[in-house]
Design a protein around this motif. Structure first.
Motif, short mmCIF file in Angstrom:
data_model
loop_
_atom_site.label_atom_id
_atom_site.label_comp_id
_atom_site.label_asym_id
_atom_site.label_seq_id
_atom_site.Cartn_x
_atom_site.Cartn_y
_atom_site.Cartn_z
N UNK A 34 0.84 -1.20 0.00
CA UNK A 34 0.00 0.00 0.00
C UNK A 34 0.88 1.25 0.00
N UNK A 35 0.73 2.08 -1.03
CA UNK A 35 1.56 3.27 -1.13
C UNK A 35 0.92 4.44 -0.38
N UNK A 36 1.64 5.53 -0.33
CA UNK A 36 1.20 6.71 0.44
C UNK A 36 -0.08 7.30 -0.13
N UNK A 37 -0.24 7.31 -1.45
CA UNK A 37 -1.43 7.90 -2.06
C UNK A 37 -2.69 7.13 -1.65
N UNK A 38 -2.60 5.79 -1.68
CA UNK A 38 -3.75 4.97 -1.29
C UNK A 38 -4.13 5.22 0.16
N UNK A 39 -3.13 5.27 1.04
CA UNK A 39 -3.39 5.49 2.45
C UNK A 39 -3.96 6.88 2.70
N UNK A 40 -3.46 7.88 2.00
CA UNK A 40 -3.97 9.24 2.17
C UNK A 40 -5.42 9.34 1.70
N UNK A 41 -5.75 8.65 0.61
CA UNK A 41 -7.12 8.67 0.11
C UNK A 41 -8.08 8.09 1.14
N UNK A 42 -7.68 7.00 1.78
CA UNK A 42 -8.56 6.40 2.78
C UNK A 42 -8.55 7.17 4.09
N UNK A 43 -7.48 7.86 4.36
CA UNK A 43 -7.46 8.74 5.53
C UNK A 43 -8.52 9.83 5.37
#
Length: 405
Positions: A266-275
């Motif tokens: 899981x990259x940073x963009x995916x995690x930020x989107x779900x954040x």
């Protein structure tokens, strides 16, 4: 192992039975609350175990509905309890399930044992039983829906014929069924379903290049969790992180959490989107907040304190416990059960025993490949004996013209 996954996987008859049971409840909720209802258990992800409860959440921003959700719904369900209710397909989209089963489109269900309980976060769940299925109904639990969407993203990234979902099903099955035997009593409530799912996400996030089968996932899961020391560390999506001994705030664990790297699934963009998604989902009024707002309104003379601007959880679980699983998108501990030193010792012993036994089994398989299937079956005796021939736990058959198989 694939045989274990096959016998556990919900077959069509079970899925449609639960579908009709959920439809009855959704219809009753719509009638009394004028609100939509969605499933929040792992059935939509096809990671359901045969004994899993049916979990629903009611979505509404109507203040009158939100403030008295548990009272209104429990009173209504109680009024129709122990009375047979029939499910009929409401439209052509639903009729396909009956054509598949080739039977009369009517399934009888009985609702019973209606009650409600207050959660640790001051919100309420309505509890009942429909036939023999335990049911939990929450309000505006959008975070659970977001978490299911997150699991779908992880599964899509892993690929390999739904390897993540098959692994999660196997891990949960070992934890619920074999774990109950090894620990001499069920302790599945120690770790909620979402905590186990997050721990499974963590091993795929770290070892997705190495995991090629559900057995490998179970092996890594047991090795990682059995080596976990909750006194000085916490489990996160990025793996186990060390924390200062004596730290009590969950925010200290958030600060210790490792950032994603190029080696993670899981990259940073995916995690930020779900954040951002979870932040938006939390801005839905909870029953406790609505009650406080109503109490503070000029037309109400009752004394009360005003709730915050939004969010279902009026009191997030910020306490760091002896077994902390950090929510990946909220500053909260996913393990809400109070775990005493005795319970932690029992949990740790179970995980260590599972890891040790699986190691012995794999050694036996390597030494005697001709007996590999028989040796592996010895690691899942409870599952294979209980759910052979696709049996599913249901004490009485209510489906018209269909056997419980």
């Amino acid at each position: 192992v694939e045989q274990v996954v096959r016998v556990l996987h919900s077959h069509e008859t079970q899925r449609e039975y639960r579908y009709s049971a959920a439809a009855i409840l959704k219809k009753q909720i719509r009638a009394v609350l004028s609100a939509s209802t969605f499933e929040t258990d792992l059935q939509p992800c096809f990671c359901l175990l045969p004994d899993d409860h049916l979990k629903l959440t009611v979505v509404s921003n109507n203040p009158s509905v939100v403030s008295s959700f548990h009272l209104t719904l429990s009173e209504h369900l109680h009024s129709i309890s122990n009375t047979a209710k029939f499910y009929f397909p409401a439209n052509e989209e639903e009729e396909h399930i009956w054509r598949l089963l080739d039977e009369t489109p009517a399934t009888e269900h009985i609702i019973s044992m209606v009650a409600y309980r207050q959660r640790y976060d001051d919100n309420f769940d309505v509890l009942c039983r429909i036939d023999t299925i335990e049911v939990e109904i929450s309000l505006n639990n959008n975070q659970e829906l977001c978490f299911l969407a997150f699991l779908e993203v992880v599964s899509k990234l892993v690929g390999q014929r739904h390897l993540f979902k098959r692994s999660l099903l196997l891990i949960r099955a070992w934890w619920v069924y074999e774990g109950a035997v090894l620990s001499d009593g069920s302790i599945k409530h120690y770790l909620p379903d979402n905590a186990v799912a997050l721990m499974t996400c963590a091993i795929f996030n770290l070892y997705h290049l190495q995991i090629q089968s559900p057995l490998q996932a179970l092996c890594i899961f047991l090795m990682e969790s059995s080596a976990f020391d909750g006194a000085v560390s916490a489990i996160t999506l990025q793996g186990i992180v060390p924390i200062a001994e004596g730290a009590t705030s969950i925010h200290e664990i958030v600060r210790a959490r490792k950032p994603p790297t190029e080696h993670h699934l899981l990259d940073a963009d995916t995690l930020n989107n779900y954040m951002e998604l979870f932040a938006a989902a939390s801005k839905v009024p909870s029953a406790s907040q609505q009650a406080s707002v109503v109490a503070d309104s000029p037309s109400n003379t009752s004394v009360g304190s005003r709730g915050s601007a939004g969010g279902r959880k009026s009191k997030p679980h910020l306490e760091r416990g002896p077994f902390t699983v950090l929510h990946p998108f909220e500053a909260s501990n996913m393990v809400t059960e109070k775990l005493s030193a005795r319970r932690v010792a029992k949990l740790t012993k179970l995980l260590e025993s599972g890891a040790s036994q699986l190691g012995e089994v794999l050694t036996g398989v390597n030494e005697n490949k001709w007996e590999a299937e028989k040796i592996m079956q010895g690691f899942f005796p409870t599952i294979l004996s209980r759910f052979k021939d696709t049996w599913r736990p249901r004490s009485e058959e209510r489906r018209v013209g269909k056997e419980c198989r």
